[in-house]
Design a protein around this motif. Structure first.
Motif, short mmCIF file in Angstrom:
data_model
loop_
_atom_site.label_atom_id
_atom_site.label_comp_id
_atom_site.label_asym_id
_atom_site.label_seq_id
_atom_site.Cartn_x
_atom_site.Cartn_y
_atom_site.Cartn_z
N ARG A 6 0.85 -1.20 0.01
CA ARG A 6 -0.04 0.12 0.06
C ARG A 6 0.88 1.30 0.03
O ARG A 6 0.74 2.18 -0.68
CB ARG A 6 -0.95 -0.08 1.41
CG ARG A 6 -2.12 -0.70 1.08
CD ARG A 6 -3.36 -0.11 1.79
NE ARG A 6 -2.89 -0.03 3.34
CZ ARG A 6 -3.08 -1.22 4.05
NH1 ARG A 6 -3.47 -2.41 3.77
NH2 ARG A 6 -2.56 -1.03 5.46
N THR A 7 1.75 1.42 0.96
CA THR A 7 2.69 2.21 1.04
C THR A 7 3.61 2.75 -0.32
O THR A 7 3.56 3.58 -0.80
CB THR A 7 3.80 2.13 2.16
OG1 THR A 7 3.22 1.73 3.15
CG2 THR A 7 4.68 3.58 2.38
N LYS A 8 3.90 1.50 -0.96
CA LYS A 8 4.57 1.54 -2.26
C LYS A 8 3.81 2.33 -3.36
O LYS A 8 4.34 3.16 -4.06
CB LYS A 8 5.17 0.01 -2.64
CG LYS A 8 6.28 0.28 -3.89
CD LYS A 8 6.52 -0.99 -4.31
CE LYS A 8 6.96 -1.32 -5.66
NZ LYS A 8 6.80 -2.18 -6.42
N LYS A 9 2.42 1.79 -3.52
CA LYS A 9 1.57 2.31 -4.45
C LYS A 9 1.18 3.68 -4.00
O LYS A 9 1.09 4.65 -5.00
CB LYS A 9 0.30 1.50 -4.34
CG LYS A 9 0.21 0.27 -5.07
CD LYS A 9 -1.21 -0.41 -4.97
CE LYS A 9 -1.11 -1.67 -5.91
NZ LYS A 9 -2.44 -2.36 -5.70
N ARG A 10 1.07 4.23 -2.87
CA ARG A 10 0.92 5.66 -2.49
C ARG A 10 2.17 6.53 -3.06
O ARG A 10 1.91 7.38 -3.52
CB ARG A 10 0.57 5.57 -1.04
CG ARG A 10 -0.24 7.14 -0.51
CD ARG A 10 -0.63 6.85 0.72
NE ARG A 10 -1.53 5.89 1.17
CZ ARG A 10 -1.67 5.26 2.24
NH1 ARG A 10 -1.29 5.83 3.19
NH2 ARG A 10 -2.70 4.35 2.40
N TYR A 14 2.17 9.49 -5.64
CA TYR A 14 2.86 10.97 -5.38
C TYR A 14 4.02 11.41 -6.09
O TYR A 14 3.92 12.37 -6.87
CB TYR A 14 3.55 11.09 -3.75
CG TYR A 14 1.93 11.19 -2.99
CD1 TYR A 14 1.93 10.25 -1.54
CD2 TYR A 14 1.07 12.05 -3.11
CE1 TYR A 14 0.93 10.56 -0.81
CE2 TYR A 14 -0.08 12.34 -2.18
CZ TYR A 14 0.07 11.32 -1.07
OH TYR A 14 -0.81 11.49 -0.14
N LEU A 15 4.89 10.27 -6.29
CA LEU A 15 5.99 10.55 -7.26
C LEU A 15 5.62 10.78 -8.72
O LEU A 15 6.24 11.56 -9.39
CB LEU A 15 6.80 9.45 -7.20
CG LEU A 15 7.53 9.44 -5.86
CD1 LEU A 15 8.55 7.81 -5.73
CD2 LEU A 15 8.52 10.57 -5.71
N ASN A 16 4.56 10.17 -9.20
CA ASN A 16 4.16 10.35 -10.42
C ASN A 16 3.49 11.72 -10.82
O ASN A 16 3.52 12.41 -11.88
CB ASN A 16 3.27 9.24 -10.81
CG ASN A 16 3.51 7.97 -11.37
OD1 ASN A 16 4.85 8.17 -11.90
ND2 ASN A 16 3.08 7.00 -11.61
N ALA A 17 2.71 12.13 -9.67
CA ALA A 17 2.29 13.56 -9.71
C ALA A 17 3.05 14.49 -9.74
O ALA A 17 3.02 15.75 -10.32
CB ALA A 17 1.12 13.70 -8.42
N PHE A 18 4.43 14.22 -9.07
CA PHE A 18 5.41 15.28 -8.80
C PHE A 18 6.26 15.42 -10.30
O PHE A 18 6.41 16.25 -10.71
CB PHE A 18 6.27 15.25 -7.76
CG PHE A 18 5.64 15.72 -6.48
CD1 PHE A 18 4.99 15.03 -5.45
CD2 PHE A 18 5.57 17.10 -6.38
CE1 PHE A 18 4.31 15.62 -4.49
CE2 PHE A 18 5.11 17.84 -5.10
CZ PHE A 18 4.45 17.06 -4.14
N PHE A 19 6.77 14.36 -10.54
CA PHE A 19 7.81 13.89 -11.52
C PHE A 19 6.89 13.36 -12.87
O PHE A 19 6.69 12.07 -12.92
CB PHE A 19 8.93 13.34 -11.55
CG PHE A 19 9.51 13.63 -10.28
CD1 PHE A 19 10.13 14.80 -10.29
CD2 PHE A 19 9.47 12.83 -8.98
CE1 PHE A 19 11.05 14.92 -9.06
CE2 PHE A 19 10.04 13.52 -7.84
CZ PHE A 19 10.88 14.56 -7.89
N LYS A 20 6.14 14.19 -13.49
CA LYS A 20 5.18 13.69 -14.64
C LYS A 20 5.90 12.71 -15.45
O LYS A 20 6.92 13.12 -16.28
CB LYS A 20 4.39 14.70 -15.28
CG LYS A 20 3.13 14.17 -16.00
CD LYS A 20 2.35 15.35 -16.39
CE LYS A 20 1.46 15.02 -17.36
NZ LYS A 20 1.44 15.36 -18.67
#
Lengths: 213, 140
Positions: A6-10, A14-20
């Motif tokens: 779950r933590t990895k997915k979350r 977040y990372l995808n949102a920041f570094f598109k």
């Protein structure tokens, strides 16, 4: 263990949102004259109003890969995917200028076309190796799908674990048989369309959302 | 005329092309021509196939292996796509053969010129160096 997943997915969200992440590049592959450019033009026109390249009944009209970036496909449920479409030259194992002469071309022009087409195939294979994230494999549904090129190329795409949608094109023609293509490639989704008439494009877009989203 | 396998005795109808690869039961390659009335004679009259052959004086049909066939009868030997080292073959200017497997593997270009085993190796495609250089050599 679940906690870690779950933590990895979350975290990855977040990372995808920041570094598109760069948009998925979808390559339209297939043998010459399957209708790759016609379908590319249809997709690009449907979602951006532009066009990608000229089409011709003489094989190997597209001799350089052409790319259109940032095409957003969406449906009524609000699902959307933004992709780059790469229209590639027709892939074949043999290119002979004599074929173009039969279409009334001068010898010099035909030899030049054959040379460019050969470069184009090499370029298409280069793209497949490095820059493509998913494949739309185009087939002319009036022709036998069991050819060396089709089997080899689908095999290469499979070996790279790329998501693939097989498009059975030209269903507007009387002797089209999408079922023959389904039988040939039962492991992949097959969508019958007419790139020229625009028939059944909605189903293809739905499948693209599902597969490349 | 029907055929009878001389090894196991299995019978085949006239014109049966199953036997072209040898008897499907035993792999025998030698068949005796027999009249329809002589079929099953070996079982019914307890005769050996040799005896039937002597009685009927019919000819034998022998299936030859591909290897034993003369060179001209076989299809020309072609190197499998996967075993080829060249990515592109230039048959003549304007006619090309492409090895998709090789092209999909890497950008390294090995070009075969015609059928006489002359190869062009594009060294530039094999190095990341900006100094491009092409080398041509004869393999044979």
């Amino acid at each position: 263990m679940n906690f870690f997943i779950r933590t990895k997915k979350r975290l990855s969200r977040y990372l995808n949102a920041f570094f598109k992440k760069r948009q998925s590049r979808i390559g339209i592959y297939g043998p010459p004259n399957a209708g790759k450019t016609t379908l590319s033009n249809r997709i690009v026109r449907d979602w951006t109003g532009d066009a990608l390249g000229p089409v011709s009944e003489i094989p190997h009209e597209t001799r350089r890969a052409r790319r259109k970036e940032g095409i957003t496909i969406s449906n009524q449920n609000g699902n959307r995917v933004t992709i780059d479409i790469v229209d590639t030259p027709g892939v074949t194992t043999k290119i002979d200028y004599q074929e173009f002469i039969e279409y009334g071309m001068e010898k010099d022009e035909a030899v030049k076309r054959a040379r460019e087409a050969t470069e184009g195939v090499a370029e298409a294979m280069h793209w497949l190796r490095e820059d493509i994230d998913g494949v739309i494999y185009m087939l002319d549904s009036t022709l036998d799908p069991f050819t060396q090129v089709n089997i080899m190329l689908v095999g290469i795409i499979e070996s790279r674990n790329l998501p693939v949608i097989i498009v059975a094109n030209k269903i507007d023609l009387p002797d089209a048989s999408a079922s023959a293509i389904r039988k040939a490639f039962p492991q992949h989704p097959v969508i019958p369309v007419s790139g020229l008439e625009g028939n059944n494009m909605e189903e293809l877009y739905e499948k693209m959302l599902e597969h490349f989203g | 005329m029907a055929h009878k396998c001389t090894q196991c005795g299995r019978e085949f109808q006239d014109g049966s092309n199953v036997i072209l690869k040898g008897c499907p039961s035993c792999g025998g390659k030698k068949f005796l021509y027999i009249q329809p009335q002589d079929m099953h004679k070996d079982v019914l009259e307890e005769k050996s196939i040799k005896q039937i052959a002597e009685e009927t004086k019919e000819q034998f049909l022998e299936i030859k292996d591909d290897k034993k066939r003369p060179e001209t009868a076989r299809t020309p030997k072609r190197v499998e796509m996967y075993d080829r080292i060249e990515s592109i073959t230039v048959i003549n200017p304007g006619s090309y053969e492409l090895n998709l497997e090789k092209l999909a593997e890497s950008d390294e270009l090995v070009i075969r010129m015609g059928d006489d085993d002359r190869y062009l190796v594009d060294i530039h495609s094999m190095s990341n160096s900006s100094k491009s250089k092409k080398k041509k050599y004869k393999k044979r």
